[in-house]
Design an enzyme around this catalytic site. Sequence first.
Site, PDB file in Angstrom:
ATOM      1  CE1 TYR A  59     -24.348   7.326   0.414  1.00 36.69           C
ATOM      2  CE2 TYR A  59     -24.754   7.860   3.010  1.00 36.69           C
ATOM      3  CZ  TYR A  59     -25.196   7.577   1.454  1.00 36.69           C
ATOM      4  OH  TYR A  59     -26.327   7.270   1.462  1.00 36.69           O
ATOM      5  CB  CYS A  60     -19.947   7.044  -2.771  1.00 38.37           C
ATOM      6  SG  CYS A  60     -19.386   6.296  -4.095  1.00 38.37           S
TER       7      CYS A  60
END
Length: 280
Positions: free
Chosen positions: A148-149
């Site tokens: 994620y990110c």
Amino acid sequence: MSKELELLRQREWRLIDQSSLGPMFDALQSFAADDTLCTSVGAGQSPAVARAWVHHQTIVLGIQDTKLPDLKDGLQLLKDAGFRVIVRNSGGLAVVLDEGVLNLSLIFPDTEKGIDIDRGYEAMLSLIKQMFKEFPVEIEAFEVVGSYCPGSYDLSIGGKKFAGISQRRLRNGVAVQIYLCINGSGAERAELIRRFYEAGKQGKATKWVFPDIKPETMASLSELLQKELTVQDVMLRFLTALNGFADHLFASSLQEQELEWYQAYLQRVTERNEKALLTE
């Protein structure tokens, strides 16, 4: 001395430790604090600042995440899982903050020569490597696809991501920020964000590209180093490493003028956050 280490080498480092304020300490307060400190450092009213903080059960979204076609469903899923949701005032995508995640900011003055973006990232990377130098592992910086990110300064060991670095520039100050997953399950945190995107997108085509999250690409430092670490353990490593780069390291809190700026920035980020999360 390399440019990155030169940046870490400061005559004075001012420490603001907010790592043990507990669940009532809100992530919007952190954004207001870093903006305040960028302003103060940029104006020459403060030396370089190192700030540490922990937030409980919070999902921080990027502005892009608010463009999900079924955002309301995604937000409900996170709320049902017991998380508060806020939107950050800088770039990036969704990340998980909880009591096993330590966040660090290094705030420098953006001098006349300027601090180029990679130099700020490399300074943080150098500091993290210093903090864990006795472990026989290589900490690498590259985009971990499936995390994620994702970004070019994801930090990983053996290809598994445990941290991400971002930057914010404001009023001649530069804040280099990192979240470090210290303990707990990195894959479980990633699975929650995977489910958020699944609920928020529901298979629809979008103008924006959202990460296809593979939970197995993420882990905590405790998992990767095979040593149970606490936030307090890592804070001690942080202070020890930082002290090695400073002639003088001193603890502090926000001062008079800074408190005025802080109230104004907090109001601004709170209003912006409420507007960003309007799903009606």
